[in-house]
Design a protein around this motif. Sequence first.
Motif, PDB file in Angstrom:
ATOM      1  N   LYS A   5       0.833  -1.206   0.000  1.00 42.98           N
ATOM      2  CA  LYS A   5       0.000   0.000   0.000  1.00 42.98           C
ATOM      3  C   LYS A   5       0.870   1.259   0.000  1.00 42.98           C
ATOM      4  CE  LYS A   5      -4.231  -1.689   2.076  1.00 42.98           C
ATOM      5  NZ  LYS A   5      -5.167  -1.564   3.193  1.00 42.98           N
ATOM      6  N   ARG A   6       1.962   1.211   0.746  1.00 35.58           N
ATOM      7  CA  ARG A   6       2.861   2.359   0.802  1.00 35.58           C
ATOM      8  C   ARG A   6       3.457   2.652  -0.579  1.00 35.58           C
ATOM      9  NH1 ARG A   6       4.720   4.224   5.808  1.00 35.58           N
ATOM     10  NH2 ARG A   6       3.906   3.047   7.551  1.00 35.58           N
ATOM     11  N   ILE A   7       3.878   1.608  -1.274  1.00 40.93           N
ATOM     12  CA  ILE A   7       4.477   1.782  -2.600  1.00 40.93           C
ATOM     13  C   ILE A   7       3.442   2.304  -3.591  1.00 40.93           C
ATOM     14  CG2 ILE A   7       5.508   0.542  -4.559  1.00 40.93           C
ATOM     15  CD1 ILE A   7       6.929  -1.215  -2.414  1.00 40.93           C
ATOM     16  N   ILE A   8       2.230   1.762  -3.538  1.00 41.65           N
ATOM     17  CA  ILE A   8       1.156   2.225  -4.429  1.00 41.65           C
ATOM     18  C   ILE A   8       0.824   3.691  -4.154  1.00 41.65           C
ATOM     19  CG2 ILE A   8      -1.295   1.956  -4.981  1.00 41.65           C
ATOM     20  CD1 ILE A   8      -0.821  -1.112  -4.523  1.00 41.65           C
ATOM     21  N   LEU A   9       0.681   4.051  -2.888  1.00 37.11           N
ATOM     22  CA  LEU A   9       0.409   5.454  -2.542  1.00 37.11           C
ATOM     23  C   LEU A   9       1.551   6.359  -2.984  1.00 37.11           C
ATOM     24  CD1 LEU A   9      -1.227   5.393   1.010  1.00 37.11           C
ATOM     25  CD2 LEU A   9      -2.194   6.312  -1.096  1.00 37.11           C
ATOM     26  N   CYS A  10       2.763   5.895  -2.795  1.00 35.37           N
ATOM     27  CA  CYS A  10       3.936   6.670  -3.205  1.00 35.37           C
ATOM     28  C   CYS A  10       3.894   6.941  -4.709  1.00 35.37           C
ATOM     29  CB  CYS A  10       5.194   5.904  -2.816  1.00 35.37           C
ATOM     30  SG  CYS A  10       6.715   6.828  -2.985  1.00 35.37           S
ATOM     31  N   GLY A  43       1.875  12.670   1.374  1.00 33.24           N
ATOM     32  CA  GLY A  43       2.833  11.572   1.490  1.00 33.24           C
ATOM     33  C   GLY A  43       3.583  11.630   2.809  1.00 33.24           C
ATOM     34  N   ALA A  44       3.942  12.819   3.232  1.00 34.58           N
ATOM     35  CA  ALA A  44       4.631  12.982   4.513  1.00 34.58           C
ATOM     36  C   ALA A  44       3.718  12.585   5.674  1.00 34.58           C
ATOM     37  CB  ALA A  44       5.089  14.431   4.676  1.00 34.58           C
ATOM     38  N   ILE A  45       2.468  13.007   5.624  1.00 38.48           N
ATOM     39  CA  ILE A  45       1.518  12.710   6.693  1.00 38.48           C
ATOM     40  C   ILE A  45       1.237  11.212   6.784  1.00 38.48           C
ATOM     41  CG2 ILE A  45      -0.900  12.983   7.394  1.00 38.48           C
ATOM     42  CD1 ILE A  45      -0.679  15.883   6.180  1.00 38.48           C
ATOM     43  N   LEU A  46       1.026  10.582   5.627  1.00 37.48           N
ATOM     44  CA  LEU A  46       0.638   9.175   5.599  1.00 37.48           C
ATOM     45  C   LEU A  46       1.805   8.202   5.680  1.00 37.48           C
ATOM     46  CD1 LEU A  46      -2.065   9.248   2.795  1.00 37.48           C
ATOM     47  CD2 LEU A  46      -2.449   8.690   5.195  1.00 37.48           C
ATOM     48  N   LEU A  47       2.915   8.537   5.015  1.00 40.65           N
ATOM     49  CA  LEU A  47       3.966   7.548   4.808  1.00 40.65           C
ATOM     50  C   LEU A  47       5.260   7.822   5.574  1.00 40.65           C
ATOM     51  CD1 LEU A  47       3.482   7.286   0.936  1.00 40.65           C
ATOM     52  CD2 LEU A  47       2.554   5.758   2.696  1.00 40.65           C
ATOM     53  N   GLY A  48       5.516   9.049   5.922  1.00 45.75           N
ATOM     54  CA  GLY A  48       6.729   9.357   6.664  1.00 45.75           C
ATOM     55  C   GLY A  48       7.812  10.006   5.823  1.00 45.75           C
ATOM     56  N   THR A  49       8.947  10.219   6.464  1.00 47.99           N
ATOM     57  CA  THR A  49      10.027  11.022   5.901  1.00 47.99           C
ATOM     58  C   THR A  49      10.663  10.409   4.663  1.00 47.99           C
ATOM     59  OG1 THR A  49      10.488  11.852   8.121  1.00 47.99           O
ATOM     60  CG2 THR A  49      12.174  12.216   6.468  1.00 47.99           C
ATOM     61  N   LYS A 169      -7.857   5.683   8.793  1.00 47.61           N
ATOM     62  CA  LYS A 169      -8.116   4.316   8.354  1.00 47.61           C
ATOM     63  C   LYS A 169      -6.959   3.788   7.505  1.00 47.61           C
ATOM     64  CE  LYS A 169     -11.461   1.374   6.120  1.00 47.61           C
ATOM     65  NZ  LYS A 169     -12.653   1.254   5.337  1.00 47.61           N
ATOM     66  N   LEU A 170      -6.447   4.619   6.588  1.00 50.47           N
ATOM     67  CA  LEU A 170      -5.317   4.223   5.751  1.00 50.47           C
ATOM     68  C   LEU A 170      -4.077   3.897   6.580  1.00 50.47           C
ATOM     69  CD1 LEU A 170      -5.200   6.469   2.569  1.00 50.47           C
ATOM     70  CD2 LEU A 170      -5.022   4.000   2.639  1.00 50.47           C
ATOM     71  N   ILE A 171      -3.815   4.724   7.577  1.00 47.40           N
ATOM     72  CA  ILE A 171      -2.643   4.532   8.422  1.00 47.40           C
ATOM     73  C   ILE A 171      -2.745   3.224   9.204  1.00 47.40           C
ATOM     74  CG2 ILE A 171      -1.413   5.426  10.451  1.00 47.40           C
ATOM     75  CD1 ILE A 171      -1.972   8.254   9.356  1.00 47.40           C
ATOM     76  N   HIS A 172      -3.932   2.892   9.682  1.00 50.22           N
ATOM     77  CA  HIS A 172      -4.092   1.717  10.539  1.00 50.22           C
ATOM     78  C   HIS A 172      -4.413   0.435   9.783  1.00 50.22           C
ATOM     79  CE1 HIS A 172      -3.511   4.076  14.077  1.00 50.22           C
ATOM     80  NE2 HIS A 172      -4.455   4.919  13.706  1.00 50.22           N
TER      81      HIS A 172
END
Length: 173
Positions: A5-10, A43-49, A169-172
């Motif tokens: 999910k992280r890669i897709i969102l990225c 991206g920063a809010i959801l996925l990090g630095t 919801k996305l984060i969890h």
Amino acid sequence: MNKSKRIILCALFIAACVVLGRILSIRTPLLTIGFSFVPIMLGAILLGTKYSIFIATISDVIGALLFPTGNYFFGFTITAFFTGLVYGLILYRKEFKVDKSFLIRLIISTVIVTGLLNGGLNTIWIMMISKGASKVVVPVRILKQLIMAPIKVFTMLSLCKILEERIKKLIHD
């Protein structure tokens, strides 16, 4: 959130950043007004630095390759890297909540990016490219950053309030 999910969102954020920054922005010879900050900040809010750095840097390189507006200059990619770094370090929290703390972090990150990076570093890069046309460039860029800073804060605050439950919801997941 799992790695897939992280890669897709990225990837989605990179595509959105290129479209918002290179296609759906207003360009003049002196400045560009666009909303490419939205996917970088999300991206920063959801996925990090590390992801926000990747989103900002790769979208700058892809945008410069696919939609060039002159010769490629590596300085703007350096600024993009630091933009992702600042947003990622300041905006990412494991527990997302639109509250006073988020607003303060949003304002701080926006002031750093618009003031130091866009207003400072990018202005230096433009002056290097344009052989020091600072009498024209600097006042226009200062005005642009003063106008864009509150627009960035208002846009992201509004967007995050609207999407707060979905972001949680996305984060969890």
